[in-house]
Design a protein around this motif. Structure first.
Motif, PDB file in Angstrom:
ATOM      1  N   GLU A  29      15.652 -24.418  -1.116  1.00 21.46           N
ATOM      2  CA  GLU A  29      14.200 -24.541  -0.958  1.00 21.46           C
ATOM      3  C   GLU A  29      13.758 -25.988  -0.797  1.00 21.46           C
ATOM      4  O   GLU A  29      13.023 -26.339   0.110  1.00 21.46           O
ATOM      5  N   THR A  30      14.192 -26.824  -1.744  1.00 18.91           N
ATOM      6  CA  THR A  30      13.788 -28.236  -1.667  1.00 18.91           C
ATOM      7  C   THR A  30      15.010 -29.123  -1.833  1.00 18.91           C
ATOM      8  O   THR A  30      15.984 -28.731  -2.465  1.00 18.91           O
ATOM      9  N   PRO A  31      14.943 -30.328  -1.296  1.00 21.07           N
ATOM     10  CA  PRO A  31      16.062 -31.257  -1.471  1.00 21.07           C
ATOM     11  C   PRO A  31      16.162 -31.679  -2.942  1.00 21.07           C
ATOM     12  O   PRO A  31      15.141 -31.795  -3.620  1.00 21.07           O
ATOM     13  N   THR A  32      17.372 -31.888  -3.401  1.00 19.88           N
ATOM     14  CA  THR A  32      17.551 -32.410  -4.759  1.00 19.88           C
ATOM     15  C   THR A  32      17.282 -33.915  -4.725  1.00 19.88           C
ATOM     16  O   THR A  32      17.252 -34.520  -3.644  1.00 19.88           O
ATOM     17  N   PRO A  33      17.096 -34.544  -5.889  1.00 19.83           N
ATOM     18  CA  PRO A  33      16.782 -35.986  -5.880  1.00 19.83           C
ATOM     19  C   PRO A  33      17.793 -36.817  -5.091  1.00 19.83           C
ATOM     20  O   PRO A  33      17.416 -37.702  -4.328  1.00 19.83           O
ATOM     21  N   VAL A  34      19.078 -36.511  -5.258  1.00 22.86           N
ATOM     22  CA  VAL A  34      20.060 -37.337  -4.541  1.00 22.86           C
ATOM     23  C   VAL A  34      19.924 -37.125  -3.031  1.00 22.86           C
ATOM     24  O   VAL A  34      20.088 -38.056  -2.235  1.00 22.86           O
ATOM     25  N   GLN A  35      19.554 -35.931  -2.633  1.00 25.26           N
ATOM     26  CA  GLN A  35      19.369 -35.665  -1.196  1.00 25.26           C
ATOM     27  C   GLN A  35      18.138 -36.408  -0.665  1.00 25.26           C
ATOM     28  O   GLN A  35      18.170 -37.011   0.407  1.00 25.26           O
ATOM     29  N   LEU A  36      17.059 -36.370  -1.472  1.00 28.53           N
ATOM     30  CA  LEU A  36      15.845 -37.078  -1.052  1.00 28.53           C
ATOM     31  C   LEU A  36      16.121 -38.559  -0.858  1.00 28.53           C
ATOM     32  O   LEU A  36      15.627 -39.189   0.064  1.00 28.53           O
ATOM     33  N   ALA A  52      26.307 -40.679  -8.266  1.00 35.09           N
ATOM     34  CA  ALA A  52      25.855 -39.296  -8.473  1.00 35.09           C
ATOM     35  C   ALA A  52      27.052 -38.444  -8.851  1.00 35.09           C
ATOM     36  O   ALA A  52      28.171 -38.697  -8.420  1.00 35.09           O
ATOM     37  N   GLN A  53      26.797 -37.469  -9.651  1.00 36.60           N
ATOM     38  CA  GLN A  53      27.857 -36.569 -10.124  1.00 36.60           C
ATOM     39  C   GLN A  53      27.988 -35.346  -9.222  1.00 36.60           C
ATOM     40  O   GLN A  53      27.041 -34.996  -8.520  1.00 36.60           O
ATOM     41  N   THR A  54      29.103 -34.676  -9.370  1.00 36.47           N
ATOM     42  CA  THR A  54      29.253 -33.362  -8.742  1.00 36.47           C
ATOM     43  C   THR A  54      28.225 -32.423  -9.373  1.00 36.47           C
ATOM     44  O   THR A  54      28.012 -32.478 -10.581  1.00 36.47           O
ATOM     45  N   GLY A  55      27.621 -31.606  -8.569  1.00 39.89           N
ATOM     46  CA  GLY A  55      26.626 -30.677  -9.100  1.00 39.89           C
ATOM     47  C   GLY A  55      25.205 -31.136  -8.820  1.00 39.89           C
ATOM     48  O   GLY A  55      24.251 -30.390  -9.015  1.00 39.89           O
ATOM     49  N   THR A  56      25.052 -32.377  -8.358  1.00 37.44           N
ATOM     50  CA  THR A  56      23.702 -32.875  -8.082  1.00 37.44           C
ATOM     51  C   THR A  56      23.271 -32.559  -6.658  1.00 37.44           C
ATOM     52  O   THR A  56      22.155 -32.858  -6.262  1.00 37.44           O
ATOM     53  N   GLY A  57      24.171 -31.981  -5.890  1.00 39.26           N
ATOM     54  CA  GLY A  57      23.868 -31.700  -4.481  1.00 39.26           C
ATOM     55  C   GLY A  57      24.294 -32.858  -3.587  1.00 39.26           C
ATOM     56  O   GLY A  57      23.796 -33.019  -2.480  1.00 39.26           O
ATOM     57  N   LYS A  58      25.257 -33.661  -4.053  1.00 38.68           N
ATOM     58  CA  LYS A  58      25.600 -34.864  -3.283  1.00 38.68           C
ATOM     59  C   LYS A  58      26.355 -34.531  -1.999  1.00 38.68           C
ATOM     60  O   LYS A  58      26.267 -35.271  -1.038  1.00 38.68           O
ATOM     61  N   THR A  59      27.079 -33.426  -1.980  1.00 37.15           N
ATOM     62  CA  THR A  59      27.798 -33.098  -0.742  1.00 37.15           C
ATOM     63  C   THR A  59      26.798 -32.917   0.404  1.00 37.15           C
ATOM     64  O   THR A  59      26.965 -33.484   1.478  1.00 37.15           O
ATOM     65  N   ALA A  60      25.747 -32.148   0.145  1.00 33.52           N
ATOM     66  CA  ALA A  60      24.731 -31.969   1.187  1.00 33.52           C
ATOM     67  C   ALA A  60      24.021 -33.290   1.458  1.00 33.52           C
ATOM     68  O   ALA A  60      23.606 -33.559   2.593  1.00 33.52           O
ATOM     69  N   ALA A  61      23.911 -34.140   0.419  1.00 29.50           N
ATOM     70  CA  ALA A  61      23.213 -35.425   0.597  1.00 29.50           C
ATOM     71  C   ALA A  61      23.887 -36.256   1.679  1.00 29.50           C
ATOM     72  O   ALA A  61      23.232 -36.984   2.403  1.00 29.50           O
ATOM     73  N   LEU A  90      38.875 -29.054  -0.189  1.00 28.29           N
ATOM     74  CA  LEU A  90      38.560 -27.699   0.292  1.00 28.29           C
ATOM     75  C   LEU A  90      37.083 -27.394   0.114  1.00 28.29           C
ATOM     76  O   LEU A  90      36.427 -26.832   0.996  1.00 28.29           O
ATOM     77  N   GLN A  91      36.580 -27.802  -1.052  1.00 34.26           N
ATOM     78  CA  GLN A  91      35.186 -27.514  -1.376  1.00 34.26           C
ATOM     79  C   GLN A  91      34.243 -28.249  -0.413  1.00 34.26           C
ATOM     80  O   GLN A  91      33.290 -27.668   0.099  1.00 34.26           O
ATOM     81  N   VAL A  92      34.530 -29.524  -0.166  1.00 31.10           N
ATOM     82  CA  VAL A  92      33.663 -30.303   0.723  1.00 31.10           C
ATOM     83  C   VAL A  92      33.785 -29.774   2.153  1.00 31.10           C
ATOM     84  O   VAL A  92      32.782 -29.639   2.865  1.00 31.10           O
ATOM     85  N   PRO A 353      33.451 -24.314 -15.168  1.00 30.77           N
ATOM     86  CA  PRO A 353      34.311 -25.391 -15.662  1.00 30.77           C
ATOM     87  C   PRO A 353      34.138 -26.705 -14.909  1.00 30.77           C
ATOM     88  O   PRO A 353      34.081 -27.764 -15.505  1.00 30.77           O
ATOM     89  N   ARG A 354      33.971 -26.629 -13.579  1.00 24.65           N
ATOM     90  CA  ARG A 354      33.873 -27.883 -12.834  1.00 24.65           C
ATOM     91  C   ARG A 354      32.524 -28.585 -13.013  1.00 24.65           C
ATOM     92  O   ARG A 354      32.326 -29.702 -12.542  1.00 24.65           O
ATOM     93  N   GLU A 355      31.584 -27.905 -13.689  1.00 25.87           N
ATOM     94  CA  GLU A 355      30.254 -28.490 -13.847  1.00 25.87           C
ATOM     95  C   GLU A 355      30.063 -29.162 -15.193  1.00 25.87           C
ATOM     96  O   GLU A 355      28.945 -29.510 -15.566  1.00 25.87           O
TER      97      GLU A 355
END
Ligand code: AMP
Length: 622
Positions: A29-36, A52-61, A90-92, A353-355
């Protein structure tokens, strides 16, 4: 506090239309802070240093703006992402594939140690535009001339601190030397030690610095707990919590609009009064849904952050974070929906676990720990169901006119010569067939997966791609189980046990179910306790897949894996050659004690989880 700016949507960020469409399809719906913070700069071609940590949406950022800048018609790697581990690669790669779904003729290739060179070579020949790989293997391909970076536009270092910890510094330096001048660099790291600063100073040109921070905030009035659970057991844990927790109204947070609908449907199927609340619904529809919650016609709303903004319903006694929020400050906003008007509130956070790193970020933000809770156990569920059953019996005995039934039971006793105890036991059995009173299985505990900071032990993931390492003989990658070989799909796999260290298994999930290697590795690793790096070749076919696993899988784990689901399909694992499988514990088919570096299906000592439980209970070893 770093309140997420929900007024800026993806539409205003200037992403390429095809990329923006993928984001829409994924239900963000909206960009996360790291994406913004990152997207505009990366779109403008700037170098970037991001904490930024994993889970913050940094891959999309980084993926969204970089994909917006690639030329899909030009072949050859335009984006190279370096990651410390095969799992992250693999995840990225999978995330990139999702974001690039509307870019025609676009290819993303993960390359990592331990995977067959032959396969990688044939895939590299197809000239993918994005390569996601571990440094050692990327370097090998560059040295062999099977990968060239002359059209590279952007180099991304993901989890750079972890790569340095794993000894990849020199490899990364060398890779930098192979990149064309003027390429863009984005460096992401959870921490900023001196080593990372040095890389940034020497390799980045006038970088923008991004830091996803959140000021501390305390939320003392709300009783908070977290529960670590694999993605595959989240729904089970939630339904068990719903069964045991006395709650009035509940708000369940998920990440996407699609997930609100999916989860609400599943909860309804379990008999709960649940509805979704998301940004796709009209204002009127949302208001009506919230009103139904207020009136008690609904008990559970499954919502996204945007849809639940400002929600103020006194009845909300519980907030469940089914998906951990992508930034810590959102956690505070979410749980603040309960405990309104001075009432007690309870917040439960499910953490994959990864979070775990994100959980710690939340704890730093709220300046207190969020204690762990166990998922409700089988015996707790049984006790609670028996209590309810007993209460219903008592209520029926006091409130109902049972004359007809007394006569019926008496008749069964005399005409059918049935004992009253027998009749009662059989009737009790019949009433609980849908929801058994005797709950047998505890949920398996998630294996302690990759630690947030890699252990510096000799077998850390990808370690032997780093330094120090033995001289290469040209064809070495990540650690492989003893005797495993790096052959590709094209070669028949060893079917026998022991000769080559790996055994080929068939699982009944394939392309047509939408299964990805990552999901298969994740499911098998989590459920077998086997570290992901020991899982060999995964060959996804149309309606099934072949997976190479180290020999000597204990029978109880083999049997358990049959019932593990990926993409809604039970794996129904079997030996690829169709023979019986599973090694007896104690009476093993394997000989001698395992060497310390041999893969083990339970490498980490677990607290009593299903493995130990099952072994203790096992009476028939056959
Ligand atoms: P990452 O930090 O890149 O590992 O992303 C964490 C998770 O957040 C992934 O499952 C993404 O699919 C999801 N995600 C990323 N951006 C968004 C967004 N703007 N809205 C909802 N979910 C997102």
């Amino acid at each position: 506090m770093d309140t997420p700016d929900t007024s800026i949507g993806f539409g205003q960020l200037g992403l390429a239309p095809a990329v923006a469409q993928a984001v829409e399809d994924l239900g963000y719906e909206t960009p996360t802070p790291v994406q913004l913070q990152c997207i505009p700069h990366l779109l403008a071609g700037r170098d970037l240093l991001g904490q930024a940590q994993t889970g913050t949406g940094k891959t999309a950022a980084f993926a969204l703006p970089l994909l917006s800048r690639v030329d899909p018609t030009q072949r050859g790697p335009q984006i190279l992402v370096l990651t410390p581990t095969r799992e992250l690669a693999l995840q990225v790669a999978e995330a990139f594939q999702g974001y690039a779904q509307h870019l025609k003729g676009f290819l993303v290739l993960p390359i990592y140690g331990g995977q067959a060179y032959g396969l990688q070579l044939s895939q590299l020949k197809r000239n993918p535009q994005v390569i996601v790989g571990t440094p050692g293997r990327v370097m090998d391909h560059l040295k062999r001339g099977t990968l060239a970076l002359d059209v590279l536009k952007t180099l991304v270092l993901d989890e750079a601190d972890e790569m340095l910890n794993m000894g990849f510094a020199e490899d990364i330096d060398w890779i930098f030397e192979q990149t064309p001048p003027g390429r863009q660099v984005a460096l992401f790291s959870a921490t900023m030690p001196a080593g990372i600063r040095r890389v940034a100073q020497t390799r980045l040109s006038d970088p923008v610095e991004i830091r996803v921070t959140a000021d501390s905030e305390t939320v003392d009035t709300i009783d908070q707990h977290h529960c670590v659970v694999t993605r595959f057991h989240k729904l089970d844990v939630l339904t068990r919590i719903l069964e045991l927790e006395p709650f009035d109204g509940m708000l369940v947070f998920v990440r996407t609009k699609h997930a609100t609908v999916e989860l609400a449907d599943k909860l309804k199927a379990h008999g709960f009064a649940a509805e979704p609340l998301n940004g796709d619904m009209s204002q009127e529809m949302r208001e009506r849904t919230v009103e139904r919650l207020k009136q008690g016609q609904l008990d559970i709303l499954v919502a996204t952050d945007v849809a639940a903004r400002g929600l103020d319903v006194e009845r909300l006694s519980h907030v469940v974070n089914y998906d951990i929020p992508t930034d810590p400050s959102a956690y505070v906003h979410r749980i603040g929906r309960t405990g309104r008007a001075g009432r007690a509130g309870r917040a439960i956070l499910l953490v994959e676990p990864r979070e775990r790193g994100l959980l710690r970020a939340i704890e730093r933000t709220i300046r207190r720990s969020v204690p762990a809770m166990e998922p409700p156990s089988a015996s707790q569920l049984s006790e609670s169901r028996i209590d309810r059953f007993t209460a219903e019996l008592r209520k029926t005995l006091t409130e109902q006119d049972l004359d007809f039934f007394y006569r019926l039971v008496a008749r069964l006793g005399t005409e059918q010569e049935m004992e009253l105890m027998d009749i009662a036991a059989a009737l009790a059995y019949l009433t609980q067939r849908e929801r058994p009173l005797d709950v047998k299985a505890d949920l398996p505990r998630p294996a302690a997966t990759r630690p947030e900071r890699p252990e510096r032990g000799p077998r850390s993931e990808g370690r032997d791609e780093g330094r120090p390492r033995p001289a290469r003989d040209g064809d070495r990658g990540a650690p492989r189980p003893e005797g495993a070989r790096e052959d590709g799909r094209d070669r028949p796999r060893p079917q026998g046990r022991g000769s080559e260290g790996l055994t080929s298994y068939r699982i009944e999930v394939g392309h047509q179910h939408g299964a990805t290697p990552r999901e298969i590795v994740g499911a098998i690793a989590n459920e077998s306790g086997l570290e992901g790096r020991y899982i060999g070749r995964i060959d996804i076919r149309d309606d099934h897949s072949l997976v190479d696993l180290p020999e000597g899988m204990p029978r109880e784990i083999f049997n358990h894996l049959k019932r593990v689901y990926v993409r809604g399909q039970a794996l129904r694992i079997s030996l690829a050659d169709g023979s019986a499988a599973g090694t007896r514990r104690g009476g093993g088919e394997t000989t001698g004690s395992p060497r310390p570096d041999q893969p083990s299906y339970e490498r980490k000592p677990r607290e009593p989880g299903f493995h130990q439980e099952r072994r203790r209970k096992r009476t028939d070893p056959s």
